[in-house]
Design an enzyme around this catalytic site. Structure first.
Site, PDB file in Angstrom:
ATOM      1  N   HIS A  62      92.819 -12.692 130.131  1.00 21.21           N
ATOM      2  CA  HIS A  62      93.595 -13.612 130.980  1.00 21.21           C
ATOM      3  C   HIS A  62      92.913 -13.994 132.293  1.00 21.21           C
ATOM      4  O   HIS A  62      93.332 -14.929 132.950  1.00 21.21           O
ATOM      5  CB  HIS A  62      94.960 -12.949 131.261  1.00 21.21           C
ATOM      6  N   ASP A  96      94.448 -16.545 123.882  1.00 21.60           N
ATOM      7  CA  ASP A  96      93.742 -17.689 124.470  1.00 21.60           C
ATOM      8  C   ASP A  96      92.532 -18.101 123.635  1.00 21.60           C
ATOM      9  O   ASP A  96      91.413 -18.187 124.137  1.00 21.60           O
ATOM     10  CB  ASP A  96      93.356 -17.413 125.936  1.00 21.60           C
ATOM     11  N   ARG A 142      99.663 -17.589 140.111  1.00 25.91           N
ATOM     12  CA  ARG A 142      99.808 -18.635 139.096  1.00 25.91           C
ATOM     13  C   ARG A 142     101.145 -19.357 139.161  1.00 25.91           C
ATOM     14  O   ARG A 142     101.324 -20.388 138.515  1.00 25.91           O
ATOM     15  CB  ARG A 142      99.712 -18.030 137.692  1.00 25.91           C
ATOM     16  N   HIS A 154      97.570  -9.522 126.348  1.00 23.67           N
ATOM     17  CA  HIS A 154      96.833 -10.591 127.018  1.00 23.67           C
ATOM     18  C   HIS A 154      96.981 -10.559 128.540  1.00 23.67           C
ATOM     19  O   HIS A 154      96.005 -10.666 129.275  1.00 23.67           O
ATOM     20  CB  HIS A 154      97.265 -11.956 126.476  1.00 23.67           C
ATOM     21  N   ASN A 207      98.802 -16.535 126.628  1.00 21.79           N
ATOM     22  CA  ASN A 207      99.693 -17.539 127.231  1.00 21.79           C
ATOM     23  C   ASN A 207      99.290 -18.962 126.836  1.00 21.79           C
ATOM     24  O   ASN A 207     100.052 -19.903 127.055  1.00 21.79           O
ATOM     25  CB  ASN A 207      99.733 -17.396 128.760  1.00 21.79           C
ATOM     26  N   HIS A 208      98.101 -19.124 126.234  1.00 21.67           N
ATOM     27  CA  HIS A 208      97.702 -20.452 125.745  1.00 21.67           C
ATOM     28  C   HIS A 208      98.066 -20.688 124.282  1.00 21.67           C
ATOM     29  O   HIS A 208      97.809 -21.780 123.766  1.00 21.67           O
ATOM     30  CB  HIS A 208      96.217 -20.706 125.978  1.00 21.67           C
ATOM     31  N   ASP A 260      92.567 -24.331 123.818  1.00 21.59           N
ATOM     32  CA  ASP A 260      92.655 -25.042 125.103  1.00 21.59           C
ATOM     33  C   ASP A 260      91.360 -24.916 125.902  1.00 21.59           C
ATOM     34  O   ASP A 260      90.573 -24.009 125.698  1.00 21.59           O
ATOM     35  CB  ASP A 260      93.819 -24.527 125.968  1.00 21.59           C
ATOM     36  N   ARG A 261      91.200 -25.821 126.864  1.00 20.12           N
ATOM     37  CA  ARG A 261      90.048 -25.906 127.761  1.00 20.12           C
ATOM     38  C   ARG A 261      88.793 -26.358 127.018  1.00 20.12           C
ATOM     39  O   ARG A 261      88.288 -27.437 127.258  1.00 20.12           O
ATOM     40  CB  ARG A 261      89.788 -24.590 128.499  1.00 20.12           C
ATOM     41  N   ASP A 301      89.591 -14.057 126.025  1.00 20.27           N
ATOM     42  CA  ASP A 301      89.732 -15.513 125.894  1.00 20.27           C
ATOM     43  C   ASP A 301      88.492 -16.230 125.369  1.00 20.27           C
ATOM     44  O   ASP A 301      87.473 -16.264 126.047  1.00 20.27           O
ATOM     45  CB  ASP A 301      90.067 -16.122 127.254  1.00 20.27           C
ATOM     46  N   HIS A 325      88.910 -19.557 124.282  1.00 14.98           N
ATOM     47  CA  HIS A 325      89.203 -20.892 124.829  1.00 14.98           C
ATOM     48  C   HIS A 325      88.367 -22.043 124.269  1.00 14.98           C
ATOM     49  O   HIS A 325      87.730 -22.791 125.017  1.00 14.98           O
ATOM     50  CB  HIS A 325      89.040 -20.869 126.350  1.00 14.98           C
TER      51      HIS A 325
END
Ligand SMILES: [Mn+2]
Length: 294
Positions: A265, A106, A238, A188, A138-139, A109-110, A77, A79
């Site tokens: 992840h 990923d 989650r 992932h 998943n992002h 995002d973030r 990730d 991110h």
């Protein structure tokens, strides 16, 4: 779309099929991003469309060999952390035909540099389509992008909804896994709710039939699941997916002739962690270098 005369960035002349990305363009783009500038919207569209086309035509599970003297770096990730991405290239070495990279989902995002990260990864994908690999995380999904910032970032930086829409289409086209040297499965999230699912089921999965992973099924599980230390399977903390124990990983590896699975992840303090008797490697955000598989 016309690139105005006063645009001072390196221009891009793409041929049909998206060929024509250059190292010079990438370097200039990275410098522009560092200076807080953007690249021309025309190039943003061209890059995303070209990569969408490239990854759409890849299989759901990309299968690669790493020849001797070559190297493959798997990276979890990123991110939206643009400077960390540049640091990874500095530490592990620049992408090339002899130095493959696999970014394991990923990307966005973030962090607030998600468009810069995604465009840099995409530009390298165009430059080295065979040795610069991208797995979906998943992002790379609409729900997450709405909630964790990427959709808003696209709109704020490029003042149109079209950029996010195109990114979203390209994300749906990304492969879900990469098999390295027939021995390491990189994805992932992790493994499945059903022991009977194997590599052939991933190969056969038509990911183009569903754009988003949804709440159940193979695509959702590949993007969302996590390992646990207890045997068997357990509920996910989650609220999406599930957790799989060391026995599940062992059985999956044995049945499919694998040494290990490599996934991302989750954060691991040292950058990566090896669990499940050496058969489950989690690397997020930091990178794991893999050299020449036999
Ligand atoms: Mn994730």
């Amino acid at each position: 779309m016309v690139v105005e005369k006063d645009y001072d960035g390196v221009k891009l002349e793409l041929k049909e099929g998206g060929e024509g990305m250059t190292q010079g363009f990438i370097e200039d783009m990275i410098q522009r991003f560092k200076d807080g500038k953007r690249i021309h919207k025309k190039y943003v569209f061209q890059i995303i469309l070209a990569v969408k086309e490239l990854v759409y035509n890849e299989p759901t599970m990309v299968e690669v060999e790493v020849p001797e003297d070559h190297k493959l770096t798997v990276c979890g990730d990123t991110h939206g952390q643009f400077y960390d991405l540049l640091n990874i290239f500095k530490l592990a070495g620049p992408p090339s035909e002899a130095h493959a990279y696999l970014f394991n989902g990923d990307f966005v995002d973030r962090g607030s540099w998600s468009t810069e990260v995604a465009l840099t990864l995409y530009a390298y994908k165009m430059l080295y389509p065979k040795t610069f690999l991208l797995n979906r995380g998943n992002h790379e999904t609409d729900d997450m992008n709405r909630m964790y910032g990427f959709e808003g970032e696209c709109r704020a930086k490029y003042t149109t909804d079209r950029v996010f829409k195109l990114f979203s289409e390209s994300f749906s086209a990304l492969p879900l896994a990469t098999l390295i040297g027939s021995k390491y499965l990189v994805l992932h999230g992790g493994l499945f709710s059903d022991d009977d699912v194997g590599l052939d089921d991933i190969r056969k999965l038509n990911r183009h039939k569903q754009r988003q992973p949804g709440q159940s099924g193979l695509m959702m599980e590949m993007l969302w699941t996590d390992p646990q230390t207890e045997k068997g399977r357990g509920p996910s903390k989650r609220g999406v997916g599930l957790q799989f124990g060391p026995d599940i990983t062992k059985r999956f590896c044995e049945r499919n002739g694998l040494e290990a699975i490599i996934r991302s992840h989750e954060v691991r303090m040292e950058g990566y962690e090896v669990e499940h008797d050496g058969r489950c490697i989690t690397g997020k955000y930091h990178y794991t270098s893999i050299c020449a598989f036999p």
